[in-house]
Motif scaffolding. Structure first.
Motif, PDB file in Angstrom:
ATOM      1  N   LYS A  53      48.523  -2.642 -17.838  1.00 20.53           N
ATOM      2  CA  LYS A  53      49.674  -1.911 -18.360  1.00 20.53           C
ATOM      3  C   LYS A  53      49.374  -1.468 -19.780  1.00 20.53           C
ATOM      4  O   LYS A  53      48.528  -2.064 -20.460  1.00 20.53           O
ATOM      5  N   PRO A  54      50.051  -0.435 -20.262  1.00 15.08           N
ATOM      6  CA  PRO A  54      49.711   0.148 -21.569  1.00 15.08           C
ATOM      7  C   PRO A  54      49.877  -0.835 -22.722  1.00 15.08           C
ATOM      8  O   PRO A  54      50.628  -1.812 -22.635  1.00 15.08           O
ATOM      9  N   LEU A  55      49.192  -0.538 -23.806  1.00 16.80           N
ATOM     10  CA  LEU A  55      49.250  -1.362 -25.012  1.00 16.80           C
ATOM     11  C   LEU A  55      50.602  -1.174 -25.695  1.00 16.80           C
ATOM     12  O   LEU A  55      51.018  -0.053 -25.969  1.00 16.80           O
ATOM     13  N   ALA A  56      51.278  -2.300 -25.971  1.00 20.40           N
ATOM     14  CA  ALA A  56      52.536  -2.266 -26.718  1.00 20.40           C
ATOM     15  C   ALA A  56      52.264  -2.589 -28.179  1.00 20.40           C
ATOM     16  O   ALA A  56      51.255  -3.236 -28.513  1.00 20.40           O
ATOM     17  N   ALA A  57      53.155  -2.175 -29.055  1.00 19.89           N
ATOM     18  CA  ALA A  57      52.934  -2.319 -30.502  1.00 19.89           C
ATOM     19  C   ALA A  57      52.727  -3.765 -30.915  1.00 19.89           C
ATOM     20  O   ALA A  57      51.920  -4.056 -31.805  1.00 19.89           O
ATOM     21  N   ASP A  58      53.434  -4.702 -30.272  1.00 16.97           N
ATOM     22  CA  ASP A  58      53.326  -6.090 -30.690  1.00 16.97           C
ATOM     23  C   ASP A  58      52.280  -6.880 -29.917  1.00 16.97           C
ATOM     24  O   ASP A  58      52.181  -8.096 -30.064  1.00 16.97           O
ATOM     25  N   ASP A  59      51.495  -6.197 -29.097  1.00 20.50           N
ATOM     26  CA  ASP A  59      50.418  -6.878 -28.365  1.00 20.50           C
ATOM     27  C   ASP A  59      49.303  -7.320 -29.299  1.00 20.50           C
ATOM     28  O   ASP A  59      48.616  -8.317 -29.042  1.00 20.50           O
ATOM     29  N   VAL A  60      49.084  -6.552 -30.361  1.00 21.25           N
ATOM     30  CA  VAL A  60      47.982  -6.841 -31.281  1.00 21.25           C
ATOM     31  C   VAL A  60      48.479  -6.725 -32.716  1.00 21.25           C
ATOM     32  O   VAL A  60      49.527  -6.125 -32.983  1.00 21.25           O
ATOM     33  N   GLN A  61      47.714  -7.288 -33.635  1.00 23.22           N
ATOM     34  CA  GLN A  61      48.073  -7.246 -35.050  1.00 23.22           C
ATOM     35  C   GLN A  61      47.617  -5.933 -35.692  1.00 23.22           C
ATOM     36  O   GLN A  61      46.866  -5.146 -35.101  1.00 23.22           O
TER      37      GLN A  61
END
Length: 475
Positions: free
Chosen positions: A327-335
């Motif tokens: 599923k697509p990358l969400a803003a809070d998935d990574v720092q």
């Protein structure tokens, strides 16, 4: 007993029947429970896997029965899930064992979990959001334990275990070694296997390594892991006799070049300059020839190229993690820094990447020439004592400025990445503590392929000025 022995010593006690692997694991787990809450270094504990490995029968290797931890980045293993320092990759499981893990396991170690790392392995600190807080330095909890093998450094310094796995793509073993008062060694490029998932990391700049109290533990584990795996794209020059054999006697008297500034001539912190001066005097007292020098090479150009290569590597890792998750990358998935690496990587073309690789190869030739008059180059490992927690936080997105901008990582750590780029062997040796009680490592680098000469010198320094008895009050 546990504190008085390195990993080699504990394995000898197991071999003599004076302690069992289960008893050593009990002690390590008790120390995780007591000490880890303050430092946040040990994660993903798999006690049942460790107990089963003991019950099944451990290999008859040099570290049979000794507790061991893997860095939470790389070292893929079926039985050890990983976060890879990121919420995006939390609880990832692998369907295969990496070759480096197989070789570590064959030494007889009892692996029971992983240690913290920053997201993407980027930065001289370990402050990944997936672990719920920063990893702290046992020598001073307000300070970082380093990165990216910061959890490994903190766990060993805290006395949880005598040795832990790490990796080094820009100082990631040597920075925590310096910060935590430990020994860390980065071998010549291509010395250890990267397969089966990869042939190299970060254009060959990244390699596995170990955080240890003793030189002999590092030597024995590196001997066990050295050599190419099937299909390796290139290999390091073969060792003549091996690391452990090399430390059985001091090296010949060497020509040491001493640099008490950064490699471009700017001053470093007085504590670090003092550490270099004292190390130079110690080497002279041992009969080595020590002369001031500064390696003439395009250090900033190298670091700019290093930053581009690492941004591309980070972007690739993110894309692969997103593909695995489906599923697509969400803003809070990574720092922030990971988002910055992805954005910066997208601005670079294939030609830009290849030009950066060519630049680090050119830099390697420059450093080879710079070291021709010397056997070993001596400097500080870091330009300052261990930084305060939060100084190099990962919430910012300006990836290039974070690395090479004013007040950035390169000013703090201007020495280590040079030898990832050049491929030359390098080590951080714990010879100095400042007035505040914080460790300040000294850095030694040798010519390409001269790992045995370098580790023999490290062992000579260890014998001349032993450090194993130095422990933080925390432990």
């Amino acid at each position: 007993m546990y504190d008085e022995n390195d990993a080699t010593g504990l394995a000898a006690l197991v071999a003599k029947g004076k302690v069992s692997p289960d008893e050593l694991l009990d002690e390590a787990l008790a120390r995780v429970a007591a000490r880890n809450p303050a430092i946040n270094a040990v994660v993903l504990v798999q006690e049942d896997v460790a107990r089963k490995s003991i019950a099944k029968g451990l290999p008859e290797g040099p570290f049979r029965g000794v507790p061991f931890l893997l860095k939470d980045l790389g070292a893929e293993a079926i039985d050890f899930p990983t976060h890879s320092g990121s919420r995006l990759s939390a609880n990832t499981r692998y369907s295969y064992d990496s070759e480096i893990f197989k070789r570590m396991r064959a030494t007889g170690v009892v692996t029971f979990g992983r240690t913290t790392s920053p997201e993407g392995g980027v930065g001289p600190v370990t402050e990944a959001a997936v672990y719920g807080g920063p990893t702290r330095n046992p020598w001073g909890l307000a300070h970082t334990s380093g990165g990216s093998s910061g959890g490994a450094g903190a766990a060993v310094a805290a006395g949880i275990l005598p040795m832990a796995h790490g990796s080094d793509g820009g100082g990631s073993v040597r920075i925590p070694a310096s910060s935590c008062g430990l020994f860390g060694f980065k071998p010549t490029r291509g010395r250890f296997p990267d397969g089966p998932a990869a042939g190299e990391g970060w254009a060959g700049m990244a390699i596995d390594g170990f955080l240890t109290r003793s030189v002999r533990d590092n030597a024995a584990m590196m001997d066990a892991c050295a050599g190419p795996d099937l299909g390796a794209p290139y290999v390091a020059p073969p060792l003549e006799n091996g690391y452990l054999a090399a430390i059985q006697r001091p090296p010949r008297r060497l020509r040491i070049g001493l640099c008490d500034t950064n490699f471009s001539g700017q001053p470093i912190h007085e504590d670090c300059a003092e550490a270099v001066a004292k190390a130079g005097a110690l080497l002279e007292s041992l009969g080595h020839s020590v002369a001031p020098t500064r390696p003439d090479a395009d250090h900033m150009g190298m670091m700019r190229a290093w930053t581009r290569i690492v941004a591309c590597g980070g972007a690739l890792s993110l894309q692969q993690a997103v593909a695995r998750r489906g599923k697509p990358l969400a803003a809070d998935d990574v720092q922030g820094i990971s988002r910055g690496a992805l954005a910066f990587g997208k601005t670079l073309s294939g030609a830009d990447y290849l030009a950066a690789v060519e630049k680090i190869h050119s830099y390697g030739r420059e450093m080879a020439r710079a070291l021709q008059p010397y056997d070993v180059l001596l400097s500080a490992t870091l330009a300052e004592p261990p930084a305060k927690v939060g100084r190099f936080h990962h919430d910012r997105e300006d990836f290039e400025a974070y690395r090479i901008g004013k007040g950035g990582v390169f000013e703090y750590s201007p020495f280590c990445a040079a030898f990832n780029a050049s491929g030359q062997p390098a080590a951080s040796v714990p010879l100095h503590w400042n007035a505040a009680g914080l460790p300040v490592g000294v850095h030694l680098a040798a010519q390409f392929g001269q790992d045995e000469l370098l580790i023999a010198l490290c062992a000579e320094l260890e014998a001349a000025q032993p450090w194993a008895g130095k422990r933080p009050d925390f432990a």
